[in-house]
Design an enzyme around this catalytic site. Structure first.
Site, short mmCIF file in Angstrom:
data_model
loop_
_atom_site.label_atom_id
_atom_site.label_comp_id
_atom_site.label_asym_id
_atom_site.label_seq_id
_atom_site.Cartn_x
_atom_site.Cartn_y
_atom_site.Cartn_z
N GLY A 47 26.95 -7.68 25.41
CA GLY A 47 26.66 -7.21 24.02
C GLY A 47 27.65 -6.41 23.29
O GLY A 47 28.44 -5.49 23.88
N HIS A 48 28.21 -6.64 22.36
CA HIS A 48 29.36 -6.22 21.37
C HIS A 48 29.02 -4.99 20.64
O HIS A 48 27.90 -5.81 19.53
CB HIS A 48 29.55 -7.63 20.52
CG HIS A 48 30.62 -8.14 21.46
ND1 HIS A 48 31.20 -9.15 21.00
CD2 HIS A 48 30.67 -8.61 22.82
CE1 HIS A 48 31.68 -10.10 21.80
NE2 HIS A 48 31.27 -9.78 23.36
#
Length: 429
Positions: A47-48
């Protein structure tokens, strides 16, 4: 400040700790001067998180550069694609006013994550003697199927007869394995659901390696984006508490479909401290009170699972190891501002294991579990850094802290982040 990493033709951005270092933000900033951004490994377990204006955007599959309206964004053959999640993410971006139409491409050689991979992931973790702390997104089983030659690629789905055959055979194998694990989930409709998505897949399917090679030949700038971090690399990380792919920079060429000589710069991302989500050793872990304090200040909760991250002091043993195995040309230090209220800081310069001080990151996870960090203590600055826009704006003790990190890691610092906004990244010529 080093500038080569910011002006090279083909730059890799890689995590140098246990993931969650802030790679998404670094990619988002560097994407402003790139023409093409490609993700080269991992899946929806990553998850960025990127702040754009007043919006917080969490990207799991789509490269972070998509938030720039004129950038071409690709997912390479090294990625495992959850097709449903991928299109949900694209639709969500469109609803926010970010239209990725015509700018997204997926390698025809990329493998697909199916519901049975997620079922296998959860079932295996449930019966495991030693829990890994999987996200349950099916990433491990998808990579296992890939190396076991049971995988289904985008190219397979685009050929209906071949796609049906390969998915049916894969489901048959998965059902048998799930029964061995004491689970028997409903996988009905998997084939139909998979094929139903091919109408949207066909327009975005591409030869990613060819696109990247063409862009470089035309004098364009390319950014290759990794997921997770060096210590989660299946070969070089804290095995078995690792992800199921190679997260290090060497995987960028393989996972993007280009030769290694095409890459001329590698930016390693580190937090100004250390965090880890999931199971496995964290040698520089804070005590409970400090752990809670830094977690709350830094909002240290997993972008994918929401799980609280464990926090600790900066680990120069790990960071210098990451510099070597990735061939770093520059470092991006994130979340320096989280340390603003601390009167004293520590940097681990070695580990004491069985009475012996070591400065080389050990291969054995049992050694890390018993490692006692050897710390160097430095004074804090107890002054806000969020308004700094150049190194000279930072307090003297903050500059000294960064200089010591640079010295211990043996790599010049290229960027420093002091907040969540694009404007809060210090980059000097």
């Amino acid at each position: 400040m080093e500038t080569k990493a910011l002006t090279a033709s083909c730059t890799v951005v890689v995590g140098c700790q246990w993931g969650d270092e802030g790679k998404g933000k670094v990619v988002d900033v560097l994407a402003g001067s790139a023409d093409l951004i490609a993700r080269y490994q991992g899946g929806a377990n990553a998850g960025h998180t990127v702040h754009v204006g007043d919006h917080l955007v969490v990207l799991h599959q789509v490269p972070s550069g998509v938030l720039h309206p004129d950038k071409r964004c690709l997912l390479g053959n090294g990625v495992v694609l959850d097709v449903s999640q991928f299109f949900t993410e694209i639709d969500g971006l469109a609803e926010r006013g970010v239209d990725p139409g015509g700018r997204i491409g997926v390698s025809t050689r990329a493998h697909v994550v199916f519901p049975y991979h997620k079922a296998l992931d959860l079932a295996a973790e449930k019966v495991a003697h030693r829990k890994i702390g999987t996200t349950g997104r099916g990433i491990g089983p998808a990579y296992e199927a890939k190396t076991g030659r049971r995988g289904v690629r985008i190219a397979d789905l685009l050929d209906r007869a071949r796609g049906v055959n390969r998915v049916e055979r894969a489901i048959e194998w998965a059902r048998a394995r799930l029964r061995e694990l004491g689970a028997d989930p409903d996988l009905a409709g998997t084939v139909e659901d998979a094929l139903a998505l091919t109408g949207r897949l066909a327009p975005v399917a591409t030869d990613v390696g060819d696109e990247i090679a063409g862009a470089l030949a035309a004098g364009k700038r390319v950014l290759l984006e990794g997921a997770q971090g060096t210590a989660l690399d299946v070969d070089h990380g804290t095995y078995p508490f690792v992800t199921s792919s190679n997260t290090t920079a060497g995987a960028a060429a393989v996972g993007a479909g280009i030769g290694p000589t095409a890459i001329d710069s590698v930016v390693g991302v580190v937090k100004a401290y250390t965090t880890r989500v999931g199971n496995g050793p964290l040698p520089t872990a804070f005590d409970a009170a400090m752990d809670e304090r830094v977690r709350e200040i830094g909002a240290e909760f997993g972008a994918t699972t929401g799980r609280p991250r464990r926090c600790g002091w900066f680990d120069a043993v790990l960071a210098s190891y990451a510099a070597r195995v990735n061939g770093l040309t520059g470092i991006a230090v994130t979340k320096l501002d989280v340390l603003d209220t601390l009167s004293e800081l520590k940097i681990a310069t070695g580990y004491r294991i069985n009475g012996e001080v070591r400065t080389l990151f050990p291969a054995g996870v049992w050694e890390l579990e018993n490692a006692e960090p050897v710390y160097e203590v430095m004074p804090g600055w107890e002054t806000p850094t969020t308004g700094a826009r150049s190194l000279s704006d930072l307090p003297a003790n903050a500059r000294a802290y960064l200089s010591r990190i640079e010295e211990l890691v043996g790599t010049p610092i290229a960027m420093v982040s002091v907040g969540t906004r694009r404007s809060q990244v210090i980059r000097e010529p």
